[in-house]
Design a protein around this motif. Sequence first.
Motif, short mmCIF file in Angstrom:
data_model
loop_
_atom_site.label_atom_id
_atom_site.label_comp_id
_atom_site.label_asym_id
_atom_site.label_seq_id
_atom_site.Cartn_x
_atom_site.Cartn_y
_atom_site.Cartn_z
N GLY A 150 -39.65 -6.71 -43.12
CA GLY A 150 -39.98 -7.84 -42.26
C GLY A 150 -40.76 -7.38 -41.04
O GLY A 150 -41.05 -6.20 -40.88
N PRO A 151 -41.10 -8.33 -40.16
CA PRO A 151 -41.89 -8.01 -38.96
C PRO A 151 -41.02 -7.35 -37.89
O PRO A 151 -40.78 -7.91 -36.82
N GLU A 152 -40.55 -6.16 -38.21
CA GLU A 152 -39.63 -5.44 -37.32
C GLU A 152 -40.29 -5.14 -35.97
O GLU A 152 -41.45 -4.73 -35.89
N GLU A 153 -39.53 -5.31 -34.90
CA GLU A 153 -40.04 -4.97 -33.58
C GLU A 153 -40.08 -3.46 -33.39
O GLU A 153 -39.19 -2.75 -33.84
N PRO A 154 -41.12 -2.93 -32.74
CA PRO A 154 -41.17 -1.49 -32.49
C PRO A 154 -39.97 -1.05 -31.65
O PRO A 154 -39.45 -1.81 -30.84
N TYR A 155 -39.56 0.18 -31.86
CA TYR A 155 -38.46 0.76 -31.09
C TYR A 155 -39.03 1.82 -30.16
O TYR A 155 -39.70 2.76 -30.61
N ALA A 156 -38.78 1.67 -28.87
CA ALA A 156 -39.33 2.59 -27.89
C ALA A 156 -38.53 3.88 -27.87
O ALA A 156 -37.32 3.88 -27.61
N ALA A 157 -39.20 5.00 -28.20
CA ALA A 157 -38.51 6.29 -28.22
C ALA A 157 -39.41 7.40 -27.69
O ALA A 157 -39.18 8.57 -27.98
N ASP A 158 -40.43 7.00 -26.91
CA ASP A 158 -41.33 7.99 -26.32
C ASP A 158 -41.99 8.85 -27.41
O ASP A 158 -42.09 10.07 -27.29
N VAL A 159 -42.40 8.19 -28.50
CA VAL A 159 -43.11 8.88 -29.57
C VAL A 159 -44.32 8.04 -29.98
O VAL A 159 -44.34 6.82 -29.81
N ARG A 261 -35.04 5.90 -35.42
CA ARG A 261 -35.07 4.45 -35.26
C ARG A 261 -36.50 3.94 -35.12
O ARG A 261 -36.87 2.89 -35.67
N ALA A 262 -37.32 4.69 -34.38
CA ALA A 262 -38.72 4.28 -34.21
C ALA A 262 -39.47 4.34 -35.54
O ALA A 262 -40.24 3.43 -35.87
N LEU A 263 -39.25 5.40 -36.31
CA LEU A 263 -39.91 5.51 -37.61
C LEU A 263 -39.41 4.44 -38.58
O LEU A 263 -40.20 3.86 -39.34
N THR A 264 -38.11 4.15 -38.55
CA THR A 264 -37.58 3.11 -39.43
C THR A 264 -38.22 1.76 -39.14
O THR A 264 -38.66 1.05 -40.06
N ALA A 265 -38.26 1.38 -37.89
CA ALA A 265 -38.87 0.10 -37.53
C ALA A 265 -40.34 0.06 -37.97
O ALA A 265 -40.82 -0.96 -38.47
N HIS A 266 -41.02 1.17 -37.81
CA HIS A 266 -42.44 1.22 -38.16
C HIS A 266 -42.66 1.04 -39.66
O HIS A 266 -43.50 0.24 -40.08
#
Length: 311
Positions: A150-159, A261-266
């Motif tokens: 789905g249109p997952e929101e990005p997760y901010a992780a400084d990457v 988490r950031a990669l998963t959302a992406h």
Amino acid sequence: MAGLEIVPFTDAHLDDAAALLAARHERHREVEPLLPELPEPREAVEREWRAEGANGVFAGCGSEPVGYLVAAPLAIGSAAPWMRANIAGQAIEGDREAMRDLYAAAAQRWVEDGLTHHACFVPSYDAELVDAWFRLSFGASSYLAMRETGPEEPYAADVEIRAGTPDDFEHAARLELEMSAAMIPSPSFSDVGLQTFEEVLAEWREDDNGEFELFVAERDGRVVGHFLLYRRPPDLRVPADGIDLAQASTEPEARGTGVGRALTAHVIRWAHEHGHPVMTTDWRATNLWASRFWPRRGFRPSFIRLYRSIP
């Protein structure tokens, strides 16, 4: 069990086994609608039955088919082969207790043939069947899971997350080795030997054939994580338009900082935008990080691989 007749599996049982598998799969799809349809159940059973070294048993009560269990040897590295019943390798109707009788009949030959490591994929929704296997000294070895994209929101992780290129294969090989090394100590105690960096890198270069999508996460100019998506051939758990999250690894020093988490959302967002409504993945039950991380990211177990070693 009273009235239960168990005989060696033969070609004559393929149609009845296919009907048993089709009924099991439809029950499973009622619980997990992301599972694909099964248009050719006999073909699925026959693939298991025609595998090299396959054997098993079939059970009936009078003229009524009750269940079947078919497995084949699987070599895993240099370790002793497993006798493994795949997703289409077993099905049962009625009292799940009967599966214990089928296993008892089948396993005698396996052990006599020197095959003392046994595994079976069981639909996770069927608690009674899981319990029947549990009471045969089987335990959870790994999980196959799925979720909607789905249109997952990005997760901010400084990457910074970007698509990988062949220039990233050395980073991916390094991270893959880190993931494999993490399975050696307690509680996994993996006995699969580690490959060399050169061997892993060669595999990355050989497999660059369009079936995979690599994503890497960079922090301060260094690749600290990668995810690999795989266009897996469809089967009983993988829809034709699905995509598999085949590999995921974070640099040890960066674990717990949000890279995963950031990669998963992406990748969930990427899959949604590229026409893949379903994502599948799997993890070892003894991988403490993965077994907690993926369910929190919305992945639901669809099958459990149960395992037993004798003695």
